[in-house]
Write a protein that holds these residues in place. Structure first.
Motif, PDB file in Angstrom:
ATOM      1  N   ARG A 105      -2.689 -15.437   9.301  1.00 16.00           N
ATOM      2  CA  ARG A 105      -4.116 -15.766   9.159  1.00 16.00           C
ATOM      3  C   ARG A 105      -4.264 -17.249   8.853  1.00 16.00           C
ATOM      4  O   ARG A 105      -3.744 -17.738   7.852  1.00 16.00           O
ATOM      5  CB  ARG A 105      -4.746 -14.921   8.055  1.00 16.00           C
ATOM      6  N   TYR A 106      -4.942 -17.957   9.744  1.00 20.34           N
ATOM      7  CA  TYR A 106      -5.150 -19.381   9.553  1.00 20.34           C
ATOM      8  C   TYR A 106      -6.236 -19.619   8.505  1.00 20.34           C
ATOM      9  O   TYR A 106      -7.277 -18.945   8.506  1.00 20.34           O
ATOM     10  CB  TYR A 106      -5.566 -20.043  10.870  1.00 20.34           C
TER      11      TYR A 106
ATOM     12  N   GLU B 190      -4.861 -27.443   4.918  1.00 18.85           N
ATOM     13  CA  GLU B 190      -4.920 -26.226   5.736  1.00 18.85           C
ATOM     14  C   GLU B 190      -3.656 -25.410   5.474  1.00 18.85           C
ATOM     15  O   GLU B 190      -2.689 -25.903   4.873  1.00 18.85           O
ATOM     16  CB  GLU B 190      -5.047 -26.554   7.228  1.00 18.85           C
ATOM     17  N   ALA B 191      -3.685 -24.156   5.914  1.00 16.90           N
ATOM     18  CA  ALA B 191      -2.542 -23.284   5.653  1.00 16.90           C
ATOM     19  C   ALA B 191      -2.554 -22.107   6.617  1.00 16.90           C
ATOM     20  O   ALA B 191      -3.567 -21.830   7.279  1.00 16.90           O
ATOM     21  CB  ALA B 191      -2.568 -22.768   4.214  1.00 16.90           C
ATOM     22  N   VAL B 192      -1.421 -21.422   6.679  1.00 12.45           N
ATOM     23  CA  VAL B 192      -1.311 -20.150   7.394  1.00 12.45           C
ATOM     24  C   VAL B 192      -0.736 -19.134   6.421  1.00 12.45           C
ATOM     25  O   VAL B 192       0.312 -19.376   5.803  1.00 12.45           O
ATOM     26  CB  VAL B 192      -0.424 -20.267   8.639  1.00 12.45           C
TER      27      VAL B 192
ATOM     28  N   ALA C 219      -2.598 -28.381  15.336  1.00 15.52           N
ATOM     29  CA  ALA C 219      -1.241 -27.921  15.660  1.00 15.52           C
ATOM     30  C   ALA C 219      -0.853 -26.685  14.860  1.00 15.52           C
ATOM     31  O   ALA C 219      -0.201 -25.776  15.386  1.00 15.52           O
ATOM     32  CB  ALA C 219      -0.243 -29.044  15.413  1.00 15.52           C
ATOM     33  N   LEU C 220      -1.234 -26.633  13.580  1.00 15.34           N
ATOM     34  CA  LEU C 220      -0.858 -25.484  12.754  1.00 15.34           C
ATOM     35  C   LEU C 220      -1.539 -24.216  13.256  1.00 15.34           C
ATOM     36  O   LEU C 220      -0.903 -23.157  13.370  1.00 15.34           O
ATOM     37  CB  LEU C 220      -1.233 -25.743  11.292  1.00 15.34           C
ATOM     38  N   LYS C 221      -2.804 -24.311  13.570  1.00 17.86           N
ATOM     39  CA  LYS C 221      -3.535 -23.148  14.069  1.00 17.86           C
ATOM     40  C   LYS C 221      -2.957 -22.682  15.404  1.00 17.86           C
ATOM     41  O   LYS C 221      -2.755 -21.475  15.632  1.00 17.86           O
ATOM     42  CB  LYS C 221      -5.009 -23.477  14.224  1.00 17.86           C
TER      43      LYS C 221
ATOM     44  N   ASP D 136     -11.314 -25.312   2.961  1.00 14.79           N
ATOM     45  CA  ASP D 136     -12.082 -24.653   1.902  1.00 14.79           C
ATOM     46  C   ASP D 136     -11.471 -23.296   1.529  1.00 14.79           C
ATOM     47  O   ASP D 136     -11.472 -22.912   0.352  1.00 14.79           O
ATOM     48  CB  ASP D 136     -13.537 -24.470   2.336  1.00 14.79           C
ATOM     49  N   GLU D 137     -10.943 -22.580   2.531  1.00 18.14           N
ATOM     50  CA  GLU D 137     -10.313 -21.290   2.259  1.00 18.14           C
ATOM     51  C   GLU D 137      -9.017 -21.463   1.474  1.00 18.14           C
ATOM     52  O   GLU D 137      -8.721 -20.670   0.577  1.00 18.14           O
ATOM     53  CB  GLU D 137     -10.039 -20.565   3.576  1.00 18.14           C
ATOM     54  N   VAL D 138      -8.251 -22.497   1.827  1.00 18.06           N
ATOM     55  CA  VAL D 138      -7.007 -22.760   1.103  1.00 18.06           C
ATOM     56  C   VAL D 138      -7.303 -23.078  -0.354  1.00 18.06           C
ATOM     57  O   VAL D 138      -6.696 -22.536  -1.276  1.00 18.06           O
ATOM     58  CB  VAL D 138      -6.227 -23.924   1.740  1.00 18.06           C
ATOM     59  N   ARG D 139      -8.270 -23.959  -0.570  1.00 14.94           N
ATOM     60  CA  ARG D 139      -8.543 -24.425  -1.926  1.00 14.94           C
ATOM     61  C   ARG D 139      -9.222 -23.359  -2.785  1.00 14.94           C
ATOM     62  O   ARG D 139      -9.199 -23.441  -4.011  1.00 14.94           O
ATOM     63  CB  ARG D 139      -9.374 -25.706  -1.879  1.00 14.94           C
ATOM     64  N   ALA D 140      -9.817 -22.354  -2.139  1.00 18.20           N
ATOM     65  CA  ALA D 140     -10.358 -21.234  -2.910  1.00 18.20           C
ATOM     66  C   ALA D 140      -9.228 -20.395  -3.517  1.00 18.20           C
ATOM     67  O   ALA D 140      -9.407 -19.769  -4.566  1.00 18.20           O
ATOM     68  CB  ALA D 140     -11.236 -20.360  -2.019  1.00 18.20           C
TER      69      ALA D 140
END
Length: 433
Positions: A158-159, A176-178, A141-143, A163-167
């Motif tokens: 940018r979605y 997850e994040a945007v 849903a977020l994406k 792993d990208e969020v936690r980096a």
């Protein structure tokens, strides 16, 4: 070099990092102007600057110091949107008008960016990027929502997968994040004081320590009185927020004063950067969540969160927020807190700004709680356009009028709603374990 004057401001990170020292006098005697603005926060200052540039004579009255309230002690986040979501707005006014309102919120971001750039407000220290992070899996849903916003509004989103969020945010909580690359965070008090300087340069008369104590609003010439002055003007704008007094009962009854809390950590760059590895700020998507960012070039954390309907400061502001911080980032347990503070925001029950005309020549621009930076900018701009006869864009907010706040029952309902959000957040996060 003379140290900047911080007299009259509560102890916050922003007071400690003021870069200007000008004071404004008290209003005294009989003063005449085209327009009188009551409230020296970001909405009032934006309107004053706009109106002065349009050639109107402006008097601005501030009860305390410029941006003394929520405008000068908030999280410093500038991003598109409102305190309520686009779907909620669309249910109220339809999709087309909801999209127009959302575009106004985007314009508010650009107004602030333009002020910083064109006026050279380096002391506002803007930093690009705000991430909206989730502590649960949204199931796509977020994406999908971020892709829709890119299509509908051209937003630079940018979605980020887990792993990208936690980096970037070294926490086990985020799934997850945007990242909104059009958004930014900054120093709101330095920005507000720069707006005041420019408004004064353009001819506005600004008065501090000049609370409005009464108002006569029915005649062609409106009269606003302070303890030492009487201001006569053809039009009046009330641009107060959570500290609104009882001069205009309709405004006082139309908002809920809600407290939010912020802390500043000690200087510990290694510890801070082990947890937060980016200058982009973060907005926790929980309805009862947190917002935070690194300041002083990554040496400290400014962390905000929690809301209550109590007006007084709890004694354990720092303890409450530090607990939230350490729950999110266990490695920050040794990090000490230097100062904690609170401020009153104004919320309407519909969670939208209240912008419009109370009666001929009497205007209001308030209720920016929860998403105040961009909305104060666009609110102050379009209400000034309306007062000057330049546009009627303020009418887009007409469906969100001065509805009754519910009194004591309204405050109780707001607090119960917040507690319900906390419970829902906890249940949803528990499902991720």
């Amino acid at each position: 070099m003379t140290a900047p004057s911080s007299s009259g401001y509560i102890d916050t990170y922003y007071r400690r990092t003021l870069t200007s020292s000008e004071d404004y006098p008290r209003a005294t005697g009989h003063i005449e102007a085209d327009i009188c603005i009551v409230g020296g926060g970001l909405a009032g200052l934006t309107a004053a600057l706009k109106l002065a540039r349009l050639g109107r004579s402006v008097v601005l009255l501030e009860e305390n110091r410029i941006a003394w309230g929520a405008s000068g002690r908030n999280g410093g986040f500038v991003a598109a949107g409102y305190a309520t979501g686009l779907d909620s707005i669309a249910r109220h006014v339809g999709q087309h008008q909801a999209h127009e309102l959302y575009r106004l919120s985007m314009e508010g971001v650009e107004i602030m960016r333009t002020h910083i750039d064109m006026l050279g407000i380096r002391e506002a220290s803007p930093v690009s990027g705000i991430a909206k992070a989730l502590r649960y899996h949204s199931g796509g849903a977020l994406k999908a929502s971020s892709e829709k916003q890119r299509r509908d509004f051209g937003m630079q989103l940018r979605y980020l997968k887990r792993d990208e969020v936690r980096a970037l945010y070294n926490s086990p909580k985020y799934q997850e994040a945007v990242l909104d690359e059009d958004a930014f965070h900054f120093h709101p008090l330095n920005y507000a004081r720069a707006l005041a300087r420019e408004a004064a340069k353009q001819g506005s008369s600004i008065y501090e320590q000049s609370a409005a104590v009464s108002a006569e609003l029915d005649g062609a010439r409106k009269r606003i009185r302070t303890k030492e002055a009487m201001i006569e003007a053809g039009q009046v704008l009330f641009a107060t927020g959570g500290y609104t007094g009882r001069v205009v009962p309709a405004l006082r009854r139309a908002f809920l004063p809600i407290s939010t809390y912020v802390l500043l950590t000690e200087e510990a760059p290694d510890l801070v950067r082990d947890a937060i590895r980016t200058d982009a700020a973060i907005l926790d998507d929980r309805r009862a969540g947190d917002y935070y960012r690194v300041v002083d070039e990554g040496r400290r954390i400014l962390w905000g969160g929690r809301i209550t309907t109590r007006v007084g400061d709890p004694r354990n502001i720092a303890t409450l927020l530090q607990r939230e911080m350490v729950t999110t980032y266990p490695q920050l347990e040794p990090l000490k807190v230097e100062v904690g503070w609170s401020g009153l925001m104004s919320y309407a029950r519909h969670l939208m700004p209240q912008i419009g005309q109370l009666q001929p020549g009497v205007w209001y621009c308030t209720a920016f709680g929860g998403h105040g930076m961009n909305t104060t900018a666009i609110g102050g701009t379009i209400i000034a356009e309306g007062m000057a006869g330049e546009s009627d864009r303020y009418r887009l907010f007409a469906p969100f009028g001065l509805s009754w706040n519910g009194g004591i029952l309204g405050k109780a309902a707001a607090q119960l709603t917040y507690w319900a959000y906390q419970a829902t957040d906890a249940i949803r996060e528990f499902g991720q374990r």
